[in-house]
Design a protein around this motif. Sequence first.
Motif, PDB file in Angstrom:
ATOM      1  N   LYS A 138       0.843  -1.176   0.000  1.00  0.00           N
ATOM      2  CA  LYS A 138       0.000   0.000   0.000  1.00  0.00           C
ATOM      3  C   LYS A 138       0.882   1.230   0.000  1.00  0.00           C
ATOM      4  CE  LYS A 138      -3.902  -1.931   2.533  1.00  0.00           C
ATOM      5  NZ  LYS A 138      -4.767  -1.792   3.696  1.00  0.00           N
ATOM      6  N   GLY A 139       0.457   2.223  -0.735  1.00  0.00           N
ATOM      7  CA  GLY A 139       1.214   3.452  -0.762  1.00  0.00           C
ATOM      8  C   GLY A 139       0.605   4.547   0.062  1.00  0.00           C
ATOM      9  N   ASP A 140      -0.604   4.353   0.577  1.00  0.00           N
ATOM     10  CA  ASP A 140      -1.260   5.376   1.390  1.00  0.00           C
ATOM     11  C   ASP A 140      -0.588   5.431   2.737  1.00  0.00           C
ATOM     12  OD1 ASP A 140      -3.051   7.196   2.389  1.00  0.00           O
ATOM     13  OD2 ASP A 140      -4.479   5.647   3.018  1.00  0.00           O
ATOM     14  N   CYS A 141      -0.164   6.629   3.173  1.00  0.00           N
ATOM     15  CA  CYS A 141       0.617   6.740   4.394  1.00  0.00           C
ATOM     16  C   CYS A 141      -0.055   7.665   5.389  1.00  0.00           C
ATOM     17  CB  CYS A 141       2.022   7.262   4.095  1.00  0.00           C
ATOM     18  SG  CYS A 141       2.961   6.162   3.042  1.00  0.00           S
ATOM     19  N   ASP A 142      -0.259   7.190   6.588  1.00  0.00           N
ATOM     20  CA  ASP A 142      -0.791   8.007   7.672  1.00  0.00           C
ATOM     21  C   ASP A 142       0.384   8.536   8.471  1.00  0.00           C
ATOM     22  OD1 ASP A 142      -2.807   7.296  10.629  1.00  0.00           O
ATOM     23  OD2 ASP A 142      -2.033   9.151   9.770  1.00  0.00           O
ATOM     24  N   VAL A 143       0.800   9.779   8.212  1.00  0.00           N
ATOM     25  CA  VAL A 143       2.003  10.313   8.836  1.00  0.00           C
ATOM     26  C   VAL A 143       1.780  10.673  10.285  1.00  0.00           C
ATOM     27  CG1 VAL A 143       2.903  11.165   6.673  1.00  0.00           C
ATOM     28  CG2 VAL A 143       1.464  12.665   8.045  1.00  0.00           C
ATOM     29  N   VAL A 144       0.521  10.663  10.761  1.00  0.00           N
ATOM     30  CA  VAL A 144       0.281  10.989  12.160  1.00  0.00           C
ATOM     31  C   VAL A 144       0.713   9.832  13.047  1.00  0.00           C
ATOM     32  CG1 VAL A 144      -1.481  11.530  13.874  1.00  0.00           C
ATOM     33  CG2 VAL A 144      -1.567  12.587  11.616  1.00  0.00           C
ATOM     34  N   ASN A 145       0.409   8.614  12.641  1.00  0.00           N
ATOM     35  CA  ASN A 145       0.803   7.459  13.420  1.00  0.00           C
ATOM     36  C   ASN A 145       1.923   6.714  12.696  1.00  0.00           C
ATOM     37  OD1 ASN A 145      -1.147   7.729  15.618  1.00  0.00           O
ATOM     38  ND2 ASN A 145      -2.654   7.440  14.002  1.00  0.00           N
ATOM     39  N   VAL A 146       1.655   5.483  12.292  1.00  0.00           N
ATOM     40  CA  VAL A 146       2.656   4.710  11.564  1.00  0.00           C
ATOM     41  C   VAL A 146       2.170   4.539  10.132  1.00  0.00           C
ATOM     42  CG1 VAL A 146       3.914   2.544  11.474  1.00  0.00           C
ATOM     43  CG2 VAL A 146       3.287   3.511  13.685  1.00  0.00           C
ATOM     44  N   PRO A 147       2.982   4.868   9.134  1.00  0.00           N
ATOM     45  CA  PRO A 147       2.538   4.757   7.737  1.00  0.00           C
ATOM     46  C   PRO A 147       2.074   3.350   7.398  1.00  0.00           C
ATOM     47  CG  PRO A 147       4.597   5.975   7.884  1.00  0.00           C
ATOM     48  CD  PRO A 147       4.341   5.402   9.251  1.00  0.00           C
ATOM     49  N   ILE A 148       1.133   3.259   6.455  1.00  0.00           N
ATOM     50  CA  ILE A 148       0.575   1.963   6.053  1.00  0.00           C
ATOM     51  C   ILE A 148       1.227   1.542   4.740  1.00  0.00           C
ATOM     52  CG2 ILE A 148      -1.543   0.677   5.627  1.00  0.00           C
ATOM     53  CD1 ILE A 148      -3.059   2.880   7.058  1.00  0.00           C
ATOM     54  N   CYS A 149       2.408   0.979   4.824  1.00  0.00           N
ATOM     55  CA  CYS A 149       3.105   0.468   3.640  1.00  0.00           C
ATOM     56  C   CYS A 149       3.620  -0.922   3.973  1.00  0.00           C
ATOM     57  CB  CYS A 149       4.268   1.385   3.253  1.00  0.00           C
ATOM     58  SG  CYS A 149       3.772   3.046   2.785  1.00  0.00           S
ATOM     59  N   PHE A 150       3.305  -1.895   3.136  1.00  0.00           N
ATOM     60  CA  PHE A 150       3.688  -3.276   3.396  1.00  0.00           C
ATOM     61  C   PHE A 150       4.714  -3.737   2.365  1.00  0.00           C
ATOM     62  CE2 PHE A 150       0.788  -3.406   6.656  1.00  0.00           C
ATOM     63  CZ  PHE A 150      -0.519  -3.165   6.263  1.00  0.00           C
ATOM     64  N   ILE A 151       5.436  -4.813   2.702  1.00  0.00           N
ATOM     65  CA  ILE A 151       6.444  -5.351   1.801  1.00  0.00           C
ATOM     66  C   ILE A 151       5.946  -6.614   1.099  1.00  0.00           C
ATOM     67  CG2 ILE A 151       7.636  -6.903   3.412  1.00  0.00           C
ATOM     68  CD1 ILE A 151       9.284  -4.404   0.967  1.00  0.00           C
ATOM     69  N   SER A 152       4.908  -7.271   1.666  1.00  0.00           N
ATOM     70  CA  SER A 152       4.358  -8.497   1.077  1.00  0.00           C
ATOM     71  C   SER A 152       2.946  -8.232   0.581  1.00  0.00           C
ATOM     72  CB  SER A 152       4.348  -9.635   2.109  1.00  0.00           C
ATOM     73  OG  SER A 152       5.663  -9.910   2.568  1.00  0.00           O
ATOM     74  N   ASN A 153       2.438  -9.117  -0.303  1.00  0.00           N
ATOM     75  CA  ASN A 153       1.130  -8.887  -0.917  1.00  0.00           C
ATOM     76  C   ASN A 153       0.100  -9.952  -0.561  1.00  0.00           C
ATOM     77  OD1 ASN A 153       2.163 -11.021  -2.313  1.00  0.00           O
ATOM     78  ND2 ASN A 153       2.185 -10.036  -4.318  1.00  0.00           N
ATOM     79  N   HIS A 154       0.318 -10.663   0.567  1.00  0.00           N
ATOM     80  CA  HIS A 154      -0.698 -11.639   0.959  1.00  0.00           C
ATOM     81  C   HIS A 154      -1.937 -10.901   1.482  1.00  0.00           C
ATOM     82  CE1 HIS A 154       1.803 -10.899   4.598  1.00  0.00           C
ATOM     83  NE2 HIS A 154       0.624 -10.844   5.182  1.00  0.00           N
ATOM     84  N   GLU A 155      -3.031 -11.626   1.646  1.00  0.00           N
ATOM     85  CA  GLU A 155      -4.310 -10.999   1.981  1.00  0.00           C
ATOM     86  C   GLU A 155      -4.396 -10.580   3.442  1.00  0.00           C
ATOM     87  OE1 GLU A 155      -9.057 -12.191   1.984  1.00  0.00           O
ATOM     88  OE2 GLU A 155      -7.687 -13.113   0.531  1.00  0.00           O
TER      89      GLU A 155
END
Length: 708
Positions: free
Chosen positions: A2-19
């Motif tokens: 995911k490229g959407d990042c919540d800079v207030v807390n912890v960004p939402i970016c993952f390295i794997s693509n499982h469900e």
Amino acid sequence: MKGDCDVVNVPICFISNHEGFDGSIKNFTRDFVVTELDINGLLVTKPTAILDVFPRISNAISPCTGRNREPVPEFKSNSISATQDTDVPVDDKSRDVTSPSLDNFDLKVILGQLVSEELEQFVVTLKDESGLRGDEVEKLVNQDLSLGSFPDKHHRACVHRAVRHNFPFLMTVTIQPEIRVRGDPDYRELSRLVTEMEAEDFFRFINAKEQGSSYTFRPDHDKEHRTAVHHFLSRRFGKLVETKSFCEQGETAISVRLRERGRPKKRKAEDCKKEEVYTAFTLCKENLETLEAISYMAATLGVLPSDFTYCGIKDKRAITYQSMVVKKVSPQRLKEKTAEFEKRGMRLSHVRSVSEPLRLGQLQGNHFDLVVRDLRPHKASDTHPSGPDTPSHLAVLVQQAVENVKARGFVNYYGPQRFGTGQNVRSDQVGLALLKEDMVSAVHLFFTPEEGDDPQSRAKRHFLQTGDAKESLALMPLSKARERLMLRALHRYGTGADGCAQAWLSLPHGMRVFSLHAYCSRVWNEAVAHRLSSLGHLVRQGDLVWVQDHQGGTVDSNLPQIHVVTSEEEKDGVYTLEQVVLPMPGNTVRYPGNAMGTWYKERLASDGLENCPFRVSALKLNLPGCYRPLLACPRNLTYRLQGPTTGDGGREGGAASYSGEAKSEEKPNCTSSKMKQDADSLTLTLNFDLESSCYATVCLREIMKCDP
């Protein structure tokens, strides 16, 4: 990813693509158990880990990266020549210098002819302010000079003592093992109130710290001027000296003497070592912050919170085991207080005498025993496609997720606990104000109350509304040690800029620097999210990577061992994403040579830190920065599913096996209907190790693809 990042807390970016899947963590405190791994990789609860590992360790772990450090040399004598056969480089300025006695003030002997002459020239330049404009004077005052590196602690003490004796208007700062000098701002301020000769004599008196000694300024008939001198001395040296005006033969003068409880005359290192008492123990705490636990133990034992040393801060909402060392408390006295500690959710074990304190990062990592309850598939969405809502399908999702993270690791974010639990103000916001040296704003942010009418919020709200630190202190709960320390200082020194600086100085160094580290951690989190979303998962030209030695081990994180990836290396795929590091902002780090370098500059500039030195001299804080791997990988990861279809009859929620000491009587954070739901659903038990400064909640989020 995911490229959407919540800079207030912890960004939402993952390295794997499982469900991934949904579930709940920390329904019970015992669902989250953290056990420290000592420098040998052993659990601190194991008998084999209770050997005295506290003398100097040559294979310590870097607190920021978990990488092995270079061996630390043992000094066999007080002479710096003892280091010549070690691997630690010695600055050329101090190679031919032997360590003299503390009573020797000859700088040519202590520093060598070359450095002594450089220092004298620096002093001449510093003193010559004639014909300079205000901004030029300010620039001159902020200049400093390196005296070289002094690995021997005794030699450093000699340098500090001799420089301040010969040039009392200078201050010396150790950035181990280097010593730097610059003009002392306190001296400049005093020299505007009294003559330069008096200021120099006073600072020689302060630096000597001879018990029973006193210093008297020249007679002064101006009461307002004497008051200004009194206020300055109280503000800057109030903990060390006491002052009074006295009249003799019609002349009124200010006399200064060292307080009886002031810092004693400097003793020899071997004498200090004989007198100091250090007691090590393993602390098991439940639903308590590490610093809160230390504050309570310090108050009970009658010592300072700074007398406790530890390897790292552990989660609050968990059962945690960690090593600690307390100074000036015998093992017997500590054991006598264990019953009082147990009332506050703390259990002490493995109490024994040791030879020295702990250091932050003096561990190999942490072991985690986690239980995730009420497993269920994600609700159907573009991100999480729908699937058959059956236990067998869910078991497949869990297996895919855990095996993916086991093989590929996770994005090495700092977890939300790094930024504090406050909803209105986070620790990183306080850290930003401190980096800007806006002490008043930092204090106001620190005392911003949360919603509600609990005692702590009432006390904070009262302080912000009235500015009355004394009344606010009476309202502040006894358990809030940091807030109470600061309120005492604000009552004593006032709520102006200097008073607020003294309030921050009243905190132990670890508490004082926490907010600054929180700000730098937030910038790092945003940097790694931007790196992955803009440059992808491949190593790019300009990325920073660890350099490997000939034996295949990773060397220390100092600047010379960081390599900038070239275009040829990018094309040939020499490095992998696991080797990429990103810098934590600081004054010694190198930034990436690609678009990320520009991003760092723009990000810091957006907070007004484009020229930030990452030093807060008023608070005696220095942030050199470090390098943190972009990815982390759990070690020794095992998992177990329990529930209706797992075949083990596990319809009781799947309790994991913990260390025998972690027996909890706490009520679960859920209702009876929720407990019944747990019994009818799958439960996942996870056991794994992480390097220090890595977060299990972040690893779990990569597995589940949601905030647990």
